[in-house]
Design a protein around this motif. Structure first.
Motif, PDB file in Angstrom:
ATOM      1  N   SER A   2       0.826  -1.203   0.000  1.00 43.26           N
ATOM      2  CA  SER A   2       0.000   0.000   0.000  1.00 43.26           C
ATOM      3  C   SER A   2       0.854   1.245   0.000  1.00 43.26           C
ATOM      4  O   SER A   2       2.015   1.222   0.401  1.00 43.26           O
ATOM      5  CB  SER A   2      -0.912   0.014   1.237  1.00 43.26           C
ATOM      6  N   ASN A   3       0.236   2.368  -0.455  1.00 39.53           N
ATOM      7  CA  ASN A   3       0.954   3.636  -0.420  1.00 39.53           C
ATOM      8  C   ASN A   3       1.358   3.995   0.996  1.00 39.53           C
ATOM      9  O   ASN A   3       2.399   4.584   1.235  1.00 39.53           O
ATOM     10  CB  ASN A   3       0.092   4.760  -1.011  1.00 39.53           C
ATOM     11  N   SER A   4       0.491   3.662   1.985  1.00 37.83           N
ATOM     12  CA  SER A   4       0.808   3.964   3.382  1.00 37.83           C
ATOM     13  C   SER A   4       2.042   3.206   3.831  1.00 37.83           C
ATOM     14  O   SER A   4       2.920   3.749   4.497  1.00 37.83           O
ATOM     15  CB  SER A   4      -0.384   3.616   4.273  1.00 37.83           C
ATOM     16  N   SER A   5       2.138   1.918   3.458  1.00 33.94           N
ATOM     17  CA  SER A   5       3.303   1.131   3.839  1.00 33.94           C
ATOM     18  C   SER A   5       4.555   1.644   3.155  1.00 33.94           C
ATOM     19  O   SER A   5       5.622   1.719   3.738  1.00 33.94           O
ATOM     20  CB  SER A   5       3.076  -0.338   3.487  1.00 33.94           C
ATOM     21  N   ARG A   6       4.384   1.980   1.864  1.00 33.45           N
ATOM     22  CA  ARG A   6       5.533   2.518   1.129  1.00 33.45           C
ATOM     23  C   ARG A   6       6.012   3.804   1.779  1.00 33.45           C
ATOM     24  O   ARG A   6       7.201   4.070   1.911  1.00 33.45           O
ATOM     25  CB  ARG A   6       5.169   2.801  -0.331  1.00 33.45           C
ATOM     26  N   VAL A  10       9.701   4.647   3.030  1.00 35.82           N
ATOM     27  CA  VAL A  10      10.378   5.815   2.487  1.00 35.82           C
ATOM     28  C   VAL A  10      10.759   6.772   3.596  1.00 35.82           C
ATOM     29  O   VAL A  10      11.846   7.337   3.635  1.00 35.82           O
ATOM     30  CB  VAL A  10       9.459   6.525   1.459  1.00 35.82           C
ATOM     31  N   ARG A  11       9.809   6.959   4.519  1.00 38.35           N
ATOM     32  CA  ARG A  11      10.026   7.884   5.622  1.00 38.35           C
ATOM     33  C   ARG A  11      11.237   7.496   6.470  1.00 38.35           C
ATOM     34  O   ARG A  11      12.053   8.323   6.850  1.00 38.35           O
ATOM     35  CB  ARG A  11       8.751   7.899   6.488  1.00 38.35           C
ATOM     36  N   ARG A  12      11.366   6.193   6.718  1.00 38.05           N
ATOM     37  CA  ARG A  12      12.494   5.747   7.526  1.00 38.05           C
ATOM     38  C   ARG A  12      13.809   5.937   6.790  1.00 38.05           C
ATOM     39  O   ARG A  12      14.822   6.284   7.389  1.00 38.05           O
ATOM     40  CB  ARG A  12      12.303   4.286   7.926  1.00 38.05           C
ATOM     41  N   ALA A  13      13.797   5.703   5.480  1.00 34.20           N
ATOM     42  CA  ALA A  13      15.021   5.910   4.704  1.00 34.20           C
ATOM     43  C   ALA A  13      15.416   7.375   4.696  1.00 34.20           C
ATOM     44  O   ALA A  13      16.576   7.731   4.811  1.00 34.20           O
ATOM     45  CB  ALA A  13      14.825   5.409   3.267  1.00 34.20           C
ATOM     46  N   LYS A 249       2.895  12.063  -3.390  1.00 33.66           N
ATOM     47  CA  LYS A 249       2.751  10.775  -2.692  1.00 33.66           C
ATOM     48  C   LYS A 249       3.762  10.613  -1.554  1.00 33.66           C
ATOM     49  O   LYS A 249       3.894   9.544  -0.979  1.00 33.66           O
ATOM     50  CB  LYS A 249       2.867   9.630  -3.699  1.00 33.66           C
ATOM     51  N   ASN A 250       4.448  11.703  -1.236  1.00 37.89           N
ATOM     52  CA  ASN A 250       5.328  11.758  -0.057  1.00 37.89           C
ATOM     53  C   ASN A 250       6.394  10.673  -0.022  1.00 37.89           C
ATOM     54  O   ASN A 250       6.659  10.067   1.019  1.00 37.89           O
ATOM     55  CB  ASN A 250       4.490  11.698   1.232  1.00 37.89           C
ATOM     56  N   VAL A 251       7.040  10.435  -1.142  1.00 44.07           N
ATOM     57  CA  VAL A 251       8.167   9.517  -1.136  1.00 44.07           C
ATOM     58  C   VAL A 251       9.252  10.026  -0.194  1.00 44.07           C
ATOM     59  O   VAL A 251       9.869   9.260   0.551  1.00 44.07           O
ATOM     60  CB  VAL A 251       8.733   9.330  -2.558  1.00 44.07           C
ATOM     61  N   PHE A 252       9.477  11.333  -0.193  1.00 42.53           N
ATOM     62  CA  PHE A 252      10.530  11.892   0.640  1.00 42.53           C
ATOM     63  C   PHE A 252      10.063  12.269   2.051  1.00 42.53           C
ATOM     64  O   PHE A 252      10.874  12.505   2.926  1.00 42.53           O
ATOM     65  CB  PHE A 252      11.154  13.114  -0.035  1.00 42.53           C
ATOM     66  N   GLY A 253       8.763  12.332   2.288  1.00 41.27           N
ATOM     67  CA  GLY A 253       8.280  12.635   3.631  1.00 41.27           C
ATOM     68  C   GLY A 253       8.403  14.106   3.983  1.00 41.27           C
ATOM     69  O   GLY A 253       9.243  14.832   3.450  1.00 41.27           O
TER      70      GLY A 253
END
Length: 314
Positions: A2-6, A10-13, A249-253
């Protein structure tokens, strides 16, 4: 996935990369030569800014952008009659957070996503509202965050103005039809951290990934790469006329500039002054200010004063 899981992955990275960029001895500024603050009082002590007429202590990390933000906060408070002491260029988040917690500092310019990563590395929060809600739970009762500004110092996928105009590029999503023909560049670890994420979240498969490091912005301008990983407040964005693409989609957070405060040290007047700064400060404006500081070599205090005056806050 899911986008939420992704977003969580991503957020942790992103957290690891951002914390590294804010660490003591940041390349932009180097070591501050030690902690300039006096020995901290015991944990749980009252903040020096608590009580009517007492002093609010504004701190900053030891890199130019955070010093600039600290100066903006400090001068905004002074303009409202608040007594302020400045303690800038302190060091890493580990030192800074402890100083706010024990009351040696009252106010600190923070980046909400990086702060959350420091407090809870497993958080899956990605958007500004998600991050701030998670921070409200993660922070101890003595600390709080005020309003986040729209301004963000975060990773981005950036292109030249010419490419943006030619291909209609405004968002990372817009890269989909062109990615197979584009070379992307960034730090040496960028490919391992981000290739799968951009493919999973946005469906992007780039022609080639190049380790361009500190030359990324120039490589975009020169055409050696078509897309690059550039921080959103890097003054080269203005200098070289580059275009950071939106990341819906907040890949970078989220990494919104946000005041972290010791609650005992800020009253309604101080809170209103800092929230007024957040309401006016955006990414483009902060990038323009950083050009004056980092490229034009102007004094951060003078740059802060100009910005406050032009926004009716000084």
């Amino acid at each position: 996935m899911s986008n939420s899981s992704r977003a969580g992955a991503v957020r942790r990275a992103l957290t690891a990369a951002t914390l590294a960029s804010l660490a003591l001895g940041a390349a932009a500024c180097g070591s501050s030569g030690g902690d300039p603050l006096a020995s901290p009082s015991s944990a749980g002590a009252a903040a020096p800014g608590s009580g009517s007429g007492s002093t609010v202590v504004v701190g900053s990390a030891n890199f130019p952008e955070n010093v600039l933000l600290g100066s903006i906060y400090s001068q905004a408070l002074k303009a409202k009659g608040v007594k302020v002491e400045e303690k800038f260029n302190i060091g890493s988040r580990e030192v800074l957070y402890g100083q706010v917690q024990n009351g040696s500092l009252t106010v600190l310019p923070e980046y909400n996503g990086a702060l959350l990563g420091y407090l809870d590395a497993k958080s899956a929060a990605a958007s500004k509202d998600e991050v701030n809600a998670a921070l409200a739970k993660a922070l101890p009762a003595s600390l709080g965050i005020l309003d986040s500004s729209p301004a963000e110092d975060k990773d981005s996928l950036t292109v030249s103005q010419e490419a943006a105009d030619k291909f209609g590029l405004k968002s990372v999503s817009d890269l989909a039809p062109q990615a197979a023909n584009f070379v992307i560049g960034g730090p040496p670890e960028f490919k391992s951290r981000r290739e799968a994420q951009f493919k999973d979240v946005y469906g992007l498969t780039f022609k080639e990934w190049k380790p361009t490091g500190e030359t990324t912005a120039n490589a975009i301008k020169d055409g050696a790469i078509q897309v690059g990983n550039v921080f959103t407040t890097d003054p080269k964005i203005l200098q070289l006329k580059l275009v950071p693409l939106a990341d819906p989609k907040n890949v970078f957070g989220a990494q919104n500039v946000t005041p972290l405060v010791n609650k005992a040290g800020v009253d309604a007047t101080a809170t209103a002054a800092l929230n007024a700064v957040s309401a006016k400060l955006d990414t483009a404006g902060l990038t323009a200010l950083m050009k004056r500081v980092a490229i034009d070599k102007e004094d951060p205090s003078a740059v802060a004063k100009d910005w406050l005056k032009s926004n009716g806050l000084g």
